[in-house]
Write a protein that holds these residues in place. Structure first.
Motif, PDB file in Angstrom:
ATOM      1  N   GLY A  56       0.855  -1.185   0.000  1.00  0.00           N
ATOM      2  CA  GLY A  56       0.000   0.000   0.000  1.00  0.00           C
ATOM      3  C   GLY A  56       0.883   1.223   0.000  1.00  0.00           C
ATOM      4  N   ILE A  57       0.336   2.356  -0.359  1.00  0.00           N
ATOM      5  CA  ILE A  57       1.119   3.586  -0.437  1.00  0.00           C
ATOM      6  C   ILE A  57       0.481   4.656   0.446  1.00  0.00           C
ATOM      7  CG2 ILE A  57      -0.089   4.604  -2.423  1.00  0.00           C
ATOM      8  CD1 ILE A  57       2.815   5.252  -3.503  1.00  0.00           C
ATOM      9  N   GLY A  58       1.279   5.558   0.977  1.00  0.00           N
ATOM     10  CA  GLY A  58       0.755   6.586   1.870  1.00  0.00           C
ATOM     11  C   GLY A  58       0.299   5.992   3.183  1.00  0.00           C
ATOM     12  N   LYS A  59      -0.845   6.489   3.700  1.00  0.00           N
ATOM     13  CA  LYS A  59      -1.361   5.973   4.963  1.00  0.00           C
ATOM     14  C   LYS A  59      -1.694   4.492   4.860  1.00  0.00           C
ATOM     15  CE  LYS A  59      -1.318  10.113   6.813  1.00  0.00           C
ATOM     16  NZ  LYS A  59      -0.835  10.839   5.609  1.00  0.00           N
ATOM     17  N   SER A  60      -2.154   4.055   3.681  1.00  0.00           N
ATOM     18  CA  SER A  60      -2.453   2.632   3.490  1.00  0.00           C
ATOM     19  C   SER A  60      -1.192   1.788   3.621  1.00  0.00           C
ATOM     20  CB  SER A  60      -3.078   2.403   2.105  1.00  0.00           C
ATOM     21  OG  SER A  60      -4.359   3.004   2.016  1.00  0.00           O
ATOM     22  N   SER A 104      -5.737   0.016  -0.722  1.00  0.00           N
ATOM     23  CA  SER A 104      -5.923   1.374  -1.238  1.00  0.00           C
ATOM     24  C   SER A 104      -7.381   1.732  -1.023  1.00  0.00           C
ATOM     25  CB  SER A 104      -5.581   1.448  -2.727  1.00  0.00           C
ATOM     26  OG  SER A 104      -6.032   2.668  -3.300  1.00  0.00           O
ATOM     27  N   TYR A 105      -7.652   2.756  -0.229  1.00  0.00           N
ATOM     28  CA  TYR A 105      -9.047   3.078   0.067  1.00  0.00           C
ATOM     29  C   TYR A 105      -9.797   3.481  -1.202  1.00  0.00           C
ATOM     30  CZ  TYR A 105     -13.220   4.755   2.373  1.00  0.00           C
ATOM     31  OH  TYR A 105     -14.531   4.920   2.750  1.00  0.00           O
ATOM     32  N   SER A 106      -9.135   4.241  -2.072  1.00  0.00           N
ATOM     33  CA  SER A 106      -9.788   4.629  -3.327  1.00  0.00           C
ATOM     34  C   SER A 106      -9.883   3.463  -4.297  1.00  0.00           C
ATOM     35  CB  SER A 106      -9.008   5.775  -3.985  1.00  0.00           C
ATOM     36  OG  SER A 106      -7.747   5.312  -4.453  1.00  0.00           O
ATOM     37  N   GLY A 107      -8.963   2.511  -4.123  1.00  0.00           N
ATOM     38  CA  GLY A 107      -8.931   1.380  -5.045  1.00  0.00           C
ATOM     39  C   GLY A 107      -8.323   1.712  -6.385  1.00  0.00           C
ATOM     40  N   SER A 108      -7.656   2.869  -6.458  1.00  0.00           N
ATOM     41  CA  SER A 108      -7.116   3.294  -7.751  1.00  0.00           C
ATOM     42  C   SER A 108      -5.668   3.757  -7.661  1.00  0.00           C
ATOM     43  CB  SER A 108      -7.987   4.415  -8.336  1.00  0.00           C
ATOM     44  OG  SER A 108      -8.043   5.523  -7.436  1.00  0.00           O
ATOM     45  N   ALA A 109      -4.966   3.380  -6.602  1.00  0.00           N
ATOM     46  CA  ALA A 109      -3.555   3.773  -6.474  1.00  0.00           C
ATOM     47  C   ALA A 109      -2.798   3.290  -7.700  1.00  0.00           C
ATOM     48  CB  ALA A 109      -2.953   3.183  -5.206  1.00  0.00           C
ATOM     49  N   ALA A 110      -2.230   4.215  -8.467  1.00  0.00           N
ATOM     50  CA  ALA A 110      -1.643   3.883  -9.766  1.00  0.00           C
ATOM     51  C   ALA A 110      -0.566   2.811  -9.670  1.00  0.00           C
ATOM     52  CB  ALA A 110      -1.071   5.155 -10.397  1.00  0.00           C
TER      53      ALA A 110
END
Length: 327
Positions: A56-60, A104-110
């Motif tokens: 995961g990236i960022g907070k995720s 990824s909360y958005s489900g779209s982390a590139a």
């Protein structure tokens, strides 16, 4: 009409209560959402012949690191890989035998959207934790677990707060379900935490910490109080074992000595057999040191004699258990 108070003017405790209520509601909402997809995800973890890779990236990513650590410490080999690093070589750490958990909360982390098809072609099983069933990661995954929340605890509804809490809780649920299904025990946990308090309590045995050989204070059963006093002073244990050969027949402590002195008279030549305790507290060398600590606590004695087949093989003092950080 009085205008409502601004959030900034509210007491910090009231603000904290609201945050905790929002985050608690987010976790509670996951319960009703659990279905056969969760069962499939757990079965994937149980069937995994490689390792569980969390990303995961960022907070995720921070949440993913914690989830990977929880898996690893509870019987499911796991590690965290940063998706950006995975795009530039670290993907080589992932094999077709692994289970990959993308967060990824958005489900779209590139970064994750880019590597997921590569992993799928390699035969890796894919689990996605996102907040949208229709997201890119949800469509790419073999199993999608929805961690959507009604709102973030952040008053601007921007900073990941309730969503990261819900994701972490669902990760814990996966790990605990897997460890329970696998029959993971306290002893297994201790083996992966040898430096922790639980590890010391479950892995340290009496023979690891007892004093033995010449360090054990002992006198013959025909000895006198004077002989016992010399041995107690020499070995510094506050007690001495009384033996007939290697067989333990009693114990004489500095407490016994004080009680004799209070009676008055010359006690130096008093036969030890007349004043020793014939019911010493004993334990076996293969018992857990934690059992010895419990025994000391129950009997209120500082010294325990260690016996094997009735023969004295060691002695254990409260200080020995404290030095080993068992108590």
């Amino acid at each position: 009409m009085q205008s409502p108070a601004s959030p900034a003017s509210l007491p910090a405790t009231e603000l904290a209560r609201e945050v905790l209520e929002i985050e608690a509601d987010a976790v509670r909402a996951l319960i009703a959402r659990l279905d056969e997809r969760f069962d499939r995800a757990v079965q994937m973890l149980l069937d995994c012949k490689g390792r569980v890779v969390v990303s995961g990236i960022g907070k995720s990513g921070h949440i993913g690191n914690k989830i990977a650590a929880t898996f690893a410490s509870t019987g499911t080999p796991a590690f965290f890989v940063h998706p950006a690093e995975a795009m530039h070589g670290d993907l080589g750490m992932v094999t077709g035998d692994d289970v990959f958990i993308a967060i990824s909360y958005s489900g779209s982390a590139a970064e994750l959207v880019t590597i997921m098809p590569v992993l799928k072609r390699a035969g890796c099983k894919l689990i996605a934790l996102t907040g949208r069933d229709e997201s890119d990661l949800a469509r790419l995954a073999d199993v999608h677990l929805n961690v959507a929340v009604e709102r973030e605890a952040c008053p601007l509804d921007l900073a990941p707060t309730a969503s990261t809490t819900a994701t972490l809780a669902l990760g814990d649920a996966l790990a605990v379900a897997a460890l329970t299904k696998r029959g993971f025990r306290k002893e297994d946990f201790a083996r992966s935490h040898p430096g922790g308090a639980l590890g010391r309590r479950l892995l340290t045995h009496v023979h690891n910490v007892m004093r033995q050989g010449d360090a054990v204070p002992r006198v013959d059963h025909k000895a006198t109080v004077k002989d016992a006093l010399f041995e107690i002073t020499k070995k510094g244990m506050g007690a001495t074992a009384v033996v007939d050969g290697e067989r333990l027949v009693g114990v004489f402590t500095d407490g016994d000595l004080r009680r004799l002195i209070e009676r008055g008279g010359d006690i130096r030549d008093t036969p030890l057999a007349d004043v020793m305790s014939r019911t010493p507290t004993t334990i076996g060398p293969d018992a857990l040191a934690a059992e010895a600590a419990d025994l000391i606590d129950r009997t209120r004695r500082n010294v325990i004699m260690v016996l094997r087949d009735g023969h004295l093989v060691g002695i254990l003092h409260t200080n020995d258990l404290m030095a080993a950080k068992v108590i």
